[in-house]
Structures are given as C-alpha cells and as structure tokens.
Design an enzyme around this catalytic site. Structure first.
Site: not given
Ligand code: G3H
Ligand code: 13P
Ligand code: ZN
Length: 318
Positions: A94-95, A116, A190-191, A220-221, A263, A265
């Site tokens: 991811d990313h 990315d 994100h977040g 994403h997000g 996605n 998270d």
């Molecule tokens: O897009 C980001 C994902 O939520 C991963 O988050 O870089 O804190 O592991 P992280």
């Molecule tokens: P969220 O923070 O909305 O769960 O998005 C996760 C994401 O895009 C991981 O690449």
């Molecule tokens: Zn993402």
C-alpha cells in the site's frame, strides 16, 4: 527471491475483471499484526470472499517486512485450514513510495504493489510508475498507480485540499505506464477525520469510466468511521471528537461501478481500539493480552464481515 505463486497468493488481474463484471468491489484491508490478519482471513473465509491483504510502509517498519511476508504465507494455509479449498488472497504493498520498496516487496512474495507518485509532477509520476510496471510485470505482479491527490496526511505528505483526478489525463497515464489499476481522488481521504464533501464526486468517477471503459478503479480513504465504535471509544475514556467517515451507501454505489478495490484501514483500528478500551474499563484487573486482543479480534471480524456483505458485495464470490 520468492515468487508469490509459490506461496499460494494471486495477483489482482482476474479478481478485478470478475469484480467489475459482477458489480462488486474487493476489500483491501490493511494489517499490521496477527489479530488483524486472523480477523480478515476468518471474515473472508466465512463470507467466501476474495481479499487483499495490504501492507503499508509503516506496517513494514512496525512488524518487520520478513515477518509480514511469512504471515501472508501463513494466511493462505490458515484459510485452507478454516475450510476454504481455494482461497483468493492478494498480498499488496500500500502506498509504495519508491522503485526500491516495490522491488523489495516483489522479491519477498508480494503479488501486487502500489506505486504512489500522486504527489509528483505528472511526468515524474508517469516515469516512476512505468519503471515499476516494467519490473513488476516480469514476475506477473500487478501494479496500482494513482492520479489525483487525496486531502489529508499520507505518510509524510500533507495535502490540505482534494485535487480530484482529471479524467482527461487517465488514458495517457494508463497507456504510458501500463499500470493494471488506477487509484483516483473523488473526495475520500485517509484517517478518521475525513474532509467529507458529501456526496463523493461521482461526476469525476463517471468521467474516468467514460475515458477508460472497464478499467479497474481503486478508492483509498474509504473508512466510514462507524459511530458505534467512536461512541464506545469515547465512553471508555477515549477522545475522538468530530470523527467522520464516508457514508456506506456511497461506497455501495461506487462498488457497483468500475471501482473494484476499496481500501479500509481506519475502521479496523477503531473496532480494535473500542474493544480494548471496553475490556480495560470493565475489567481493570485483567492483564492477559489474550483477554483484550481476543475481543478486539472478534470485533474486527464483525466489521470486516459487515463491509464484505453489506458494503462491497464481495461475498459468495469464490
Ligand atoms: O493509507 C494509509 C493506510 O491507512 C496505512 O496507514 O501508513 O499508518 O500504516 P499507515
Ligand atoms: P482509511 O483511512 O479511510 O481506512 O483508508 C485506508 C487507505 O486508503 C489505505 O491505503
Ligand atoms: Zn490509501
């Protein structure tokens, strides 16, 4: 060097084709630890869903890249042990931020990588993505690129506003890079504190689909930040004020289109935190990690199943 095929993993190619034709999206869940991975696999097996296990740069630093790859290999065997004869599991970076990171992941058994370059000038994004694609395709590893910038923080990159994907750029980008799927910016971020401009910019998505008929699109997000989890966290001593996510009905609508990877998270983080806080508050004498990580795992599994069945529609697709 280990190839993902020897680990029983699959790339995204066939999976995305079926998802677009079937009007559903594949869940891409991030994992950093054993409990998340167990919950994801249990949910995917019980709902008969294909699944993408996502590993971020932060996850690789936190959990150790070698351990993560063995966990993913273990995930395939675990799914079989749970009764799934033919699990469809992707291990995805991811990313990914550099060619070297992508190369290292491909060498350690990843079946899919994201490069990315969305924060780079267009030509540099094209050049970097093309370089990764040329390398990855030698090993039949699929590649996700990104055009447009999501508002919020992505690793070290901060963007205050969404820069929506420009539909007029997508054909050029996909043709020049050869990428297998494209992450786009239509208002998700994100977040757990999203800059929500509801509804999402479906006109931008429509524009992209018109330019690239049948091409796999990624969102994403896409956490929805369930109020129930936020309330539990706040009730038991947390402080998540004004947390807000993407409404699930908008994601459901997106999943029926060419959006074939969504996605998630943050929602899993919330489900885990809510369950752990509850145990800590209700049983202050408890100090066996299994007594709070177990309920956390159960709560995440419930969340993953809900996403698969009620939001993405990827159940019963194996
Ligand atoms: O897009 C980001 C994902 O939520 C991963 O988050 O870089 O804190 O592991 P992280
Ligand atoms: P969220 O923070 O909305 O769960 O998005 C996760 C994401 O895009 C991981 O690449
Ligand atoms: Zn993402």
């Amino acid at each position: 060097m280990v190839n993902y095929k020897d680990l029983g993993l699959v790339n995204t190619r066939e999976m995305f084709k079926k998802a677009i034709n079937g009007g559903y999206a594949i869940p891409a869940f991030n994992f950093n630890n054993m409990e998340q991975m167990q919950a994801i696999i249990q949910a995917a097996v019980e709902t008969k869903s294909p699944v993408i296990l996502q590993v971020s740069k932060g996850a690789r630093q936190y959990a150790n890249a070698t351990l993560l790859r063995y966990m993913a290999q273990g995930a395939v065997e675990y799914a079989k042990e749970l009764g799934c004869a033919n699990p469809q599991i992707v291990l995805h970076l991811d990313h990914g931020d550099t060619f070297e990171t992508c190369k290292s992941c491909i060498g350690s058994g990843f079946s899919s990588v994201m490069i990315d370059g969305s924060h780079l000038p267009y030509d540099e994004n094209v050049a970097l993505t093309k370089k990764v694609v040329e390398y990855a395709h030698q090993f039949d590893v699929t590649v996700e690129g990104e055009l447009g910038v999501l508002a919020g923080v992505e690793d070290d990159v901060v963007a205050e506003h969404h820069t929506y994907t420009r539909p007029e750029e997508v054909v050029d980008f996909v043709t020049k890079t050869g990428c297998d799927s494209l992450a786009i910016s239509i208002g998700t971020s994100h977040g757990a504190y999203k800059l929500v401009p509801p509804p999402l910019a479906f006109d931008v998505l429509d524009g992209v689909m018109k330019e690239l008929p049948g091409f796999p699109i990624v969102l994403h997000g896409s956490s929805s930040v369930p109020q129930e989890e936020v309330d539990t966290i706040n009730k038991y001593g947390g402080k998540l004020e004004a947390a807000i996510g993407i409404p699930e009905d908008e994601l459901r609508k997106a999943a029926k289109s060419a959006v074939c990877k969504i996605n998630i998270d943050s929602d899993s983080r919330l489900a885990m935190t809510a369950a752990v806080r509850k145990v800590f508050a209700e049983k202050p004498a408890e100090f066996d990690p299994r007594k709070y990580l177990g309920p956390a795992r159960d709560n995440m599994k419930k969340l993953y199943e809900h996403k698969i069945v009620n939001v993405l529609g990827s159940d019963n697709k194996l």
